[in-house]
Scaffold this motif. Sequence first.
Motif, PDB file in Angstrom:
ATOM      1  N   GLY A  18       0.937  -1.132  -0.068  1.00 10.43           N
ATOM      2  CA  GLY A  18       0.131   0.155  -0.055  1.00 10.43           C
ATOM      3  C   GLY A  18       0.768   1.198  -0.075  1.00 10.43           C
ATOM      4  N   CYS A  19       0.245   2.443   0.760  1.00 11.04           N
ATOM      5  CA  CYS A  19       0.782   3.595   0.699  1.00 11.04           C
ATOM      6  C   CYS A  19       1.997   4.064   1.390  1.00 11.04           C
ATOM      7  N   ASN A  22       1.704   3.384   4.954  1.00 11.15           N
ATOM      8  CA  ASN A  22       1.889   2.209   5.792  1.00 11.15           C
ATOM      9  C   ASN A  22       3.333   1.589   5.888  1.00 11.15           C
ATOM     10  N   CYS A  55      -3.079  -3.477   2.974  1.00 10.86           N
ATOM     11  CA  CYS A  55      -3.641  -2.413   2.276  1.00 10.86           C
ATOM     12  C   CYS A  55      -5.223  -2.956   1.638  1.00 10.86           C
ATOM     13  N   ALA A  61      -5.723  -5.266  -4.449  1.00 16.84           N
ATOM     14  CA  ALA A  61      -5.020  -4.990  -3.106  1.00 16.84           C
ATOM     15  C   ALA A  61      -5.232  -6.412  -2.048  1.00 16.84           C
ATOM     16  N   CYS A  65      -2.710  -8.845  -0.422  1.00 16.13           N
ATOM     17  CA  CYS A  65      -2.573  -8.965   0.937  1.00 16.13           C
ATOM     18  C   CYS A  65      -2.701 -10.730   1.260  1.00 16.13           C
ATOM     19  N   GLY A  85      -3.191  -3.147   9.627  1.00 15.36           N
ATOM     20  CA  GLY A  85      -3.578  -2.549   8.404  1.00 15.36           C
ATOM     21  C   GLY A  85      -4.910  -2.397   7.926  1.00 15.36           C
ATOM     22  N   CYS A  86      -5.295  -1.663   6.757  1.00 13.36           N
ATOM     23  CA  CYS A  86      -6.579  -1.368   6.451  1.00 13.36           C
ATOM     24  C   CYS A  86      -7.298  -2.889   6.018  1.00 13.36           C
TER      25      CYS A  86
END
Length: 453
Positions: A18-19, A22, A55, A61, A65, A85-86
């Motif tokens: 991810g971003c 993260n 993410c 995504a 994961c 995380g998300c």
Amino acid sequence: MIDSAAFQGKKAAYFTLGCKLNFSETSTFGRMLQEMGVTTVGRDEQADICIINTCSVTDVADAKCRQAIHRMVRNHPNAFIVVTGCYAQLSADEVSKIPGVDLVLGSDEKAQLVQFLSDLWSEECGVRSVECSGAKVFRKEKTKEIQSFAPSCSRGNRTRFFLKVQDGCSYFCTYCTIPYARGFSRNPTISSLVQQAEQAVCEGGKEIVLTGVNIGDFGRSTGERFIDLVKALDQVEGVERYRISSLEPDLIDDELIAYCAQSRAFMPHFHIPLQSGSDAVLKLMHRRYDTALFAHKIEKIKEMMPDAFIGVDVMVGTRGELDEYFEECYAFLDRLPVTQLHVFPYSERPGTAALRIPHVVSAADKKLRSKRLLELSDKKTEAFYASYIGKEAEVLFEKASRGRAMHGFTRNYIRVELPPAEGNNALDNQIVQVTLGDFNHDRTALKALISDK
């Protein structure tokens, strides 16, 4: 109470998806565990603990994961597997059922990672129990319950430091799950962030990137303003460069642009999410601006900082994006003086309001629209780079692997390449005056020419 003895001598492996936020948080996890005596696993070594920071921005995504979790379990069969995380927040039950996962931490709980590990390792002696019937899950169910802020100012393996100044989002765009994954917007105090920037300087940091989910919304927790944060950080001695990772267009005011234009250390570099260049689609997305406002912000930046690099996020194929709306978007971006487009195909997310919007764009059309915008991006970026060939620039170089070219960035984010040469690594984390030459072999950077004087 943390049982520090449970951590001594253990090795950890990390994987982040991810971003930039993260990656910054994962780096902080590593630092927290290092302080407890945990070392990072070496190549071909077995880890005692694996942390996967996930993410969930798209269904792709999510799939990545799951693949990463399965790979970690397979490569480190006796490790204690932690997923956060998300994706862990939004799909905790799904993650907890993946064989081998021991602990799932939601967005509010990851700040207490060490405490959770201490408690569980004391119970299980630091080794995953084969008989374990499922992972332990700690997660707040409701968005409003996610309230903690986990500080992070980390370098990881890169020259730049990433300073987390904000988390969460109070905007509810129809396509997005971030408020559910990270909670509402919140932030620490300006004074605490200044202290972290000062610490980064002590650790050799010359460039700091401000990260967050909706950075321009800074101040909801403390009553402060983002511009005040920028002014305070600009006074920190030793920081040569700041970059702002992403700013919503409706939160970029003229005062901020004017300050950055004359600031000591804030670079002429902006990353601004547009998402669509069609006003009809922006309304469907529940974005808080129209194309006229966005164009005004770009024009204002270019007026005050003609050399500014401007990156723009664009989503293609969202529900409701008719052919004519995409053509409006393309034409709008074509005439804007922006530098680079970050193009994302729309991905349907469960529970989002976008699912109620009629007209679904086919996968083939999404692919075609993405291709057209990426080609437009390449044209704009190359033209921007080409306009600087032959000019002098200051470049902050980053260490390269042995025998490989060094890379760095100018103040306005032009990527620069220095061919391999004896002694080049002495330039790591140094700002060097160069002449910008022609494009490199794959046209992703300009060649650097350094005077022998």
